[in-house]
Design a protein around this motif. Structure first.
Motif, PDB file in Angstrom:
ATOM      1  N   ILE A 604       0.844  -1.198   0.000  1.00 47.85           N
ATOM      2  CA  ILE A 604       0.000   0.000   0.000  1.00 47.85           C
ATOM      3  C   ILE A 604       0.879   1.247   0.000  1.00 47.85           C
ATOM      4  O   ILE A 604       2.077   1.178   0.257  1.00 47.85           O
ATOM      5  CB  ILE A 604      -0.933   0.041   1.236  1.00 47.85           C
ATOM      6  CG1 ILE A 604      -0.085   0.189   2.522  1.00 47.85           C
ATOM      7  CG2 ILE A 604      -1.847  -1.159   1.289  1.00 47.85           C
ATOM      8  CD1 ILE A 604      -0.829   0.863   3.636  1.00 47.85           C
ATOM      9  N   THR A 605       0.251   2.368  -0.254  1.00 46.62           N
ATOM     10  CA  THR A 605       0.955   3.644  -0.133  1.00 46.62           C
ATOM     11  C   THR A 605       0.678   4.199   1.260  1.00 46.62           C
ATOM     12  O   THR A 605      -0.482   4.364   1.650  1.00 46.62           O
ATOM     13  CB  THR A 605       0.464   4.637  -1.209  1.00 46.62           C
ATOM     14  OG1 THR A 605       0.768   4.058  -2.480  1.00 46.62           O
ATOM     15  CG2 THR A 605       1.164   5.979  -1.080  1.00 46.62           C
ATOM     16  N   GLY A 606       1.723   4.426   2.021  1.00 48.45           N
ATOM     17  CA  GLY A 606       1.568   4.922   3.380  1.00 48.45           C
ATOM     18  C   GLY A 606       1.394   6.432   3.428  1.00 48.45           C
ATOM     19  O   GLY A 606       1.416   7.112   2.395  1.00 48.45           O
ATOM     20  N   THR A 607       1.230   6.937   4.632  1.00 46.90           N
ATOM     21  CA  THR A 607       1.111   8.383   4.844  1.00 46.90           C
ATOM     22  C   THR A 607       2.412   8.902   5.439  1.00 46.90           C
ATOM     23  O   THR A 607       2.967   8.283   6.352  1.00 46.90           O
ATOM     24  CB  THR A 607      -0.049   8.673   5.828  1.00 46.90           C
ATOM     25  OG1 THR A 607      -1.222   8.083   5.287  1.00 46.90           O
ATOM     26  CG2 THR A 607      -0.260  10.159   6.022  1.00 46.90           C
ATOM     27  N   ILE A 608       2.888  10.007   4.895  1.00 46.44           N
ATOM     28  CA  ILE A 608       4.108  10.637   5.438  1.00 46.44           C
ATOM     29  C   ILE A 608       3.711  11.985   6.011  1.00 46.44           C
ATOM     30  O   ILE A 608       3.171  12.830   5.300  1.00 46.44           O
ATOM     31  CB  ILE A 608       5.169  10.824   4.333  1.00 46.44           C
ATOM     32  CG1 ILE A 608       5.506   9.469   3.684  1.00 46.44           C
ATOM     33  CG2 ILE A 608       6.423  11.471   4.897  1.00 46.44           C
ATOM     34  CD1 ILE A 608       6.471   9.572   2.521  1.00 46.44           C
ATOM     35  N   ALA A 609       3.973  12.174   7.303  1.00 45.23           N
ATOM     36  CA  ALA A 609       3.542  13.412   7.954  1.00 45.23           C
ATOM     37  C   ALA A 609       4.713  14.088   8.655  1.00 45.23           C
ATOM     38  O   ALA A 609       5.627  13.429   9.155  1.00 45.23           O
ATOM     39  CB  ALA A 609       2.447  13.106   8.968  1.00 45.23           C
ATOM     40  N   GLY A 610       4.641  15.403   8.692  1.00 48.93           N
ATOM     41  CA  GLY A 610       5.683  16.164   9.375  1.00 48.93           C
ATOM     42  C   GLY A 610       5.783  17.550   8.784  1.00 48.93           C
ATOM     43  O   GLY A 610       5.102  17.864   7.808  1.00 48.93           O
ATOM     44  N   THR A 611       6.615  18.370   9.403  1.00 50.10           N
ATOM     45  CA  THR A 611       6.746  19.755   8.957  1.00 50.10           C
ATOM     46  C   THR A 611       7.819  19.862   7.879  1.00 50.10           C
ATOM     47  O   THR A 611       8.948  19.418   8.084  1.00 50.10           O
ATOM     48  CB  THR A 611       7.121  20.661  10.158  1.00 50.10           C
ATOM     49  OG1 THR A 611       6.172  20.409  11.196  1.00 50.10           O
ATOM     50  CG2 THR A 611       7.093  22.120   9.789  1.00 50.10           C
ATOM     51  N   ALA A 612       7.434  20.456   6.760  1.00 48.44           N
ATOM     52  CA  ALA A 612       8.351  20.598   5.624  1.00 48.44           C
ATOM     53  C   ALA A 612       9.488  21.568   5.971  1.00 48.44           C
ATOM     54  O   ALA A 612       9.356  22.380   6.882  1.00 48.44           O
ATOM     55  CB  ALA A 612       7.575  21.116   4.421  1.00 48.44           C
ATOM     56  N   PRO A 613      10.603  21.475   5.232  1.00 47.33           N
ATOM     57  CA  PRO A 613      11.663  22.466   5.461  1.00 47.33           C
ATOM     58  C   PRO A 613      11.181  23.864   5.097  1.00 47.33           C
ATOM     59  O   PRO A 613      10.260  24.021   4.295  1.00 47.33           O
ATOM     60  CB  PRO A 613      12.779  22.014   4.519  1.00 47.33           C
ATOM     61  CG  PRO A 613      12.133  21.134   3.504  1.00 47.33           C
ATOM     62  CD  PRO A 613      10.937  20.528   4.166  1.00 47.33           C
ATOM     63  N   SER A 614      11.800  24.868   5.709  1.00 44.80           N
ATOM     64  CA  SER A 614      11.480  26.255   5.365  1.00 44.80           C
ATOM     65  C   SER A 614      12.811  27.001   5.259  1.00 44.80           C
ATOM     66  O   SER A 614      13.849  26.461   5.666  1.00 44.80           O
ATOM     67  CB  SER A 614      10.586  26.862   6.452  1.00 44.80           C
ATOM     68  OG  SER A 614      11.221  26.736   7.702  1.00 44.80           O
ATOM     69  N   PRO A 615      12.813  28.224   4.728  1.00 45.42           N
ATOM     70  CA  PRO A 615      14.096  28.908   4.552  1.00 45.42           C
ATOM     71  C   PRO A 615      14.910  28.935   5.852  1.00 45.42           C
ATOM     72  O   PRO A 615      14.413  29.340   6.905  1.00 45.42           O
ATOM     73  CB  PRO A 615      13.680  30.315   4.115  1.00 45.42           C
ATOM     74  CG  PRO A 615      12.385  30.095   3.402  1.00 45.42           C
ATOM     75  CD  PRO A 615      11.696  28.993   4.174  1.00 45.42           C
ATOM     76  N   GLY A 616      16.124  28.436   5.800  1.00 43.22           N
ATOM     77  CA  GLY A 616      16.997  28.435   6.970  1.00 43.22           C
ATOM     78  C   GLY A 616      16.747  27.313   7.953  1.00 43.22           C
ATOM     79  O   GLY A 616      17.417  27.232   8.982  1.00 43.22           O
ATOM     80  N   ARG A 617      15.778  26.458   7.661  1.00 48.60           N
ATOM     81  CA  ARG A 617      15.462  25.367   8.595  1.00 48.60           C
ATOM     82  C   ARG A 617      15.278  24.053   7.845  1.00 48.60           C
ATOM     83  O   ARG A 617      14.461  23.960   6.930  1.00 48.60           O
ATOM     84  CB  ARG A 617      14.162  25.654   9.363  1.00 48.60           C
ATOM     85  CG  ARG A 617      14.238  26.848  10.303  1.00 48.60           C
ATOM     86  CD  ARG A 617      15.162  26.577  11.487  1.00 48.60           C
ATOM     87  NE  ARG A 617      15.218  27.707  12.404  1.00 48.60           N
ATOM     88  CZ  ARG A 617      16.061  28.749  12.295  1.00 48.60           C
ATOM     89  NH1 ARG A 617      16.930  28.806  11.298  1.00 48.60           N
ATOM     90  NH2 ARG A 617      16.040  29.723  13.187  1.00 48.60           N
ATOM     91  N   VAL A 618      16.033  23.045   8.268  1.00 52.53           N
ATOM     92  CA  VAL A 618      15.839  21.724   7.701  1.00 52.53           C
ATOM     93  C   VAL A 618      14.553  21.149   8.303  1.00 52.53           C
ATOM     94  O   VAL A 618      14.130  21.567   9.390  1.00 52.53           O
ATOM     95  CB  VAL A 618      17.057  20.825   8.018  1.00 52.53           C
ATOM     96  CG1 VAL A 618      17.087  20.405   9.480  1.00 52.53           C
ATOM     97  CG2 VAL A 618      17.080  19.594   7.114  1.00 52.53           C
ATOM     98  N   ASN A 619      13.949  20.221   7.568  1.00 53.33           N
ATOM     99  CA  ASN A 619      12.801  19.498   8.141  1.00 53.33           C
ATOM    100  C   ASN A 619      13.293  18.553   9.230  1.00 53.33           C
ATOM    101  O   ASN A 619      14.450  18.152   9.245  1.00 53.33           O
ATOM    102  CB  ASN A 619      12.088  18.707   7.042  1.00 53.33           C
ATOM    103  CG  ASN A 619      13.056  17.861   6.225  1.00 53.33           C
ATOM    104  OD1 ASN A 619      14.028  18.385   5.671  1.00 53.33           O
ATOM    105  ND2 ASN A 619      12.806  16.573   6.163  1.00 53.33           N
ATOM    106  N   GLY A 620      12.379  18.159  10.108  1.00 52.00           N
ATOM    107  CA  GLY A 620      12.693  17.120  11.080  1.00 52.00           C
ATOM    108  C   GLY A 620      12.386  15.756  10.478  1.00 52.00           C
ATOM    109  O   GLY A 620      12.111  15.629   9.280  1.00 52.00           O
ATOM    110  N   LEU A 621      12.429  14.720  11.312  1.00 48.91           N
ATOM    111  CA  LEU A 621      12.074  13.377  10.852  1.00 48.91           C
ATOM    112  C   LEU A 621      10.578  13.335  10.574  1.00 48.91           C
ATOM    113  O   LEU A 621       9.791  13.988  11.263  1.00 48.91           O
ATOM    114  CB  LEU A 621      12.432  12.354  11.932  1.00 48.91           C
ATOM    115  CG  LEU A 621      13.920  12.258  12.276  1.00 48.91           C
ATOM    116  CD1 LEU A 621      14.126  11.388  13.513  1.00 48.91           C
ATOM    117  CD2 LEU A 621      14.716  11.717  11.092  1.00 48.91           C
ATOM    118  N   TYR A 622      10.188  12.562   9.568  1.00 46.98           N
ATOM    119  CA  TYR A 622       8.765  12.395   9.255  1.00 46.98           C
ATOM    120  C   TYR A 622       8.237  11.096   9.864  1.00 46.98           C
ATOM    121  O   TYR A 622       9.006  10.149  10.102  1.00 46.98           O
ATOM    122  CB  TYR A 622       8.553  12.373   7.743  1.00 46.98           C
ATOM    123  CG  TYR A 622       8.890  13.693   7.073  1.00 46.98           C
ATOM    124  CD1 TYR A 622       8.506  14.903   7.653  1.00 46.98           C
ATOM    125  CD2 TYR A 622       9.571  13.728   5.858  1.00 46.98           C
ATOM    126  CE1 TYR A 622       8.805  16.111   7.040  1.00 46.98           C
ATOM    127  CE2 TYR A 622       9.872  14.935   5.237  1.00 46.98           C
ATOM    128  CZ  TYR A 622       9.489  16.124   5.840  1.00 46.98           C
ATOM    129  OH  TYR A 622       9.777  17.320   5.245  1.00 46.98           O
TER     130      TYR A 622
END
Ligand code: TNX
Length: 654
Positions: A604-622
């Protein structure tokens, strides 16, 4: 790393060495200019030699860490403490002979380090049976432990328990540094940071085998450590930082001497010495502002106005990034009362043999004034038991003809032109050419607004990597004692901002300082390709540790993950989060996770959730989740394949 006292010096105990492990058949030998095979571990900085063995070692709750001596035991305890959060294991530190599953730390000469002139090297052997780390000195053991951490899966950097397995592919590594001085500089004058923040940086730098921390403690905008007898230096001089975000002035602060001591002790526990810098004779407006009206101070003569020799008299605050306008007078007794107190107190508190007197961009001074100032100051530094170090533009070119023996010039001009006069005066040189080593410069196509641009605007990781400290015209390698990454802080009000400019650049400079010379030329060179592949392996480590970094397109970042809290309920239903996913620099919407449940059911296709990167900030783990019901309770091996902007495949157990 946890804190221990490494100061105890113990006699070297030659323990019974298990050298048989070193003889496991090599499959590939790392050499300069060769691209690391996919089967070689992703270690930064690149070791001198690395040979893959066969099989793998697995760290379990039954692993013991063996130490051959009391000194080795301190490092073993550090390693045990470091492995605890992610593994959940409380590994015992013991002495005695090695059993299957153990890690042993042996303080002895492994016989493979004849070329390790700096005595910081180690020999590491990983077999399916056990891990043996051997080094003649405790520094070498510490460096080897950093390699062991990098050989373990990236999730070892997690502050919370992860499922493992904690395997290390069999390998044999011989390793030692190229340069003695492997430094990083942090500027807490332009933006104040508390001592706790600086300790995090020490963790990070020591993990890449840096050994010197240059603390830029004073500049026009701030003075950051309490000096006895001169309370105004911090009460007034510590009140602000460079204004950013439309502000005239950002918040300031300062450290007590107890806090400074704590940083020095923490650094010592990481085999890092601290070099203090109080810039002079210019870059000291904060000192002038503090002391100009300090008429009641008994250590001054009642007329401290005679300290002011900059362009502005009386001095005025300037919280912009302007440089080169301030200055203190070489012929004022008050100047020397202040600088003597500062130098003596900081020299006594610091662990490095060096004391950095600054010396850069002293525009208000004639050469004679400058020389008079610096020659006086070097005497104070020498009397305080330290070897003077200064920015080469002034210290090497203008200082009188007799720099004290061992004096070090820190070269920052692109092309290292300022190092040439230093060499001619017999000084040793630390290389920090601004276009390669100033990690405060902006990144390409970056919307963060972080970083300056005067030395290398829009510069990517290749600039930090592709240069050789020993190959500048007029500066023989024999005069170079090392390399420094300089993180100036005009544009960085937070530690997240600092991390963003520093990482992954610090890795490039650590490699230039530690690893053997190789042809580091161009973005398509084998050396750079090999380096960026190894940096990609650091991505999940940085994310797991919660560090911020720039996800340069020069690094082939991948998708990788580890099990989270999912479990199979009695009715077969899977609940919870299946995996923590590292995918540096991309939004969850740019990724697809395909979940194969391992029971024959359709993927199946799972769901990936979390906060996307923004200028000057890497994303965290999803977080990866998916709905499924098993017919049996498990355990089941689930394969998650990520496609899209980052790719990779990994397994978790539910
Ligand atoms: C130059 S080069 C400086 C610092 C600035 C830095 C900004 C040198 C020794 N001084 O005062 O903060 O550029 O990149």
């Amino acid at each position: 790393m946890s804190k221990t006292s490494m100061s105890k010096v113990c006699s070297v105990i030659i323990a019974a060495l298990t050298v048989a492990a070193l003889a496991s058949a090599p499959r590939a030998v790392g050499a300069p200019n060769t691209s690391a095979g996919a089967d070689l571990p992703q270690i930064v900085p690149k070791p001198v030699s690395i040979a893959a063995g066969s099989g793998a070692f697995t760290l379990t709750a039954n692993t013991r860490i063996l130490a051959s001596s009391a000194t080795a035991k301190l490092i073993a305890q550090d390693l045990a403490a470091d492995l605890a959060p992610a593994t959940g294991f409380t590994l015992p530190v013991k002495s005695g002979s090695v059993h299957a599953g153990d890690i042993q730390l042996v303080l002895a000469d492994p016989g493979t380090l004849a070329n390790d002139k700096l005595h910081e090297g180690y020999q590491l052997s990983v077999t399916s049976n056990h891990v043996t780390l051997v080094a003649p000195r405790s520094k070498g053991l510490f460096n080897g432990v950093q390699t062991i951490r990098q050989l373990l899966p990236a999730w070892i950097a997690s502050p919370t328990v992860r499922p493992g397995p904690w395997t290390i592919a069999a390998v044999s590594i011989t390793d030692y540094p190229r340069y003695a001085y492997r430094g990083f500089m942090f500027d807490i004058a332009r933006h104040y940071e508390p001592s706790s923040a600086v300790m995090q940086l020490i963790d990070e730098a020591s993990s890449y085998k840096m050994n010197t921390f240059h603390l830029h403690l004073s500049d026009d905008q701030g003075f950051r450590v309490v000096i006895k007898g001169f309370p105004r230096l911090t009460a007034i001089g510590g009140q602000g930082s460079v204004g950013t975000g439309g502000r005239t002035m950002d918040p300031g602060g300062f450290w007590t001497q107890a806090e400074y001591r704590q940083v020095v002790a923490y650094a010592r526990d990481h085999f890092i010495t601290v070099v203090p810098e109080v810039d002079s004779p210019s870059h000291n407006n904060a000192i002038e502002m503090s002391e100009y009206n300090d008429t009641k101070n008994k250590l001054l003569d009642g007329h401290p106005q005679d300290i002011s020799c900059g362009y502005n008299t009386p001095p005025t605050w300037n919280y912009t990034g302007a440089v080169g306008y301030s200055g203190m007078c070489p012929d004022s007794n008050n100047t020397w009362a202040i600088y003597t107190a500062i130098t003596q107190q900081l020299a006594a508190l610091s662990s490095s043999p060096y004391y950095h007197l600054g010396g850069d961009e002293a525009h208000p001074f004639t050469p004679a004034q400058y020389t008079s100032f610096v020659n006086h100051e070097t005497q104070i530094v020498t009397a305080a038991g330290k070897t003077p170090m200064g920015w080469a533009d002034g210290y090497a070119t203008t200082v009188g003809s007799n720099p004290p023996a061992g004096s070090v010039a820190e070269s920052w001009m692109p092309g290292a032109t300022d190092a040439v006069p230093a060499v001619q005066k017999g000084m040793k040189v630390v290389m920090a050419p601004a276009d390669h080593a100033y990690v405060d410069q902006s990144y390409p196509n970056d919307k963060s607004g972080l970083g300056l641009g005067w030395a290398c605007r829009g510069c990517d990781l290749d600039k930090n990597f592709n240069w050789d400290p020993g190959s500048f015209a007029g500066v023989p390698d024999s005069s170079v004692i090392g390399v420094e990454a300089a993180l100036w802080a005009e544009t960085i009000p937070t530690m997240a901002d600092a991390e963003y400019l520093l990482l992954p650049r610090l890795m490039a400079l650590a490699e230039v300082a530690w690893s053997p010379k190789e042809a580091r030329t161009g973005v398509t060179s084998p050396a750079f390709t090999d380096f960026t592949q190894r940096v990609a392996g650091q991505g999940p480590r940085l994310q797991a540790a919660g560090l911020n970094f720039f996800t340069t397109t020069q690094v082939p970042w991948t998708a990788t993950g580890t099990g989270a809290d999912a479990s199979v309920q009695p009715n077969g239903a899977v609940t919870g989060t299946l995996a923590a996913l590292s995918a540096p620099g991309v939004a969850p919407t740019a990724l697809t996770a395909t979940i194969n449940w391992g029971d024959g059911a359709k993927s199946i296709t799972g769901t990936i959730a979390g906060t996307a990167p923004s200028p000057g900030r890497v994303n965290g783990l999803y977080a990866v989740t998916g709905k499924h019901t098993y017919r049996s309770p498990g355990p089941h091996t689930v394969t998650i394949t990520v496609t899209g902007a980052r790719t990779g495949s990994f397994q978790v157990t539910v």
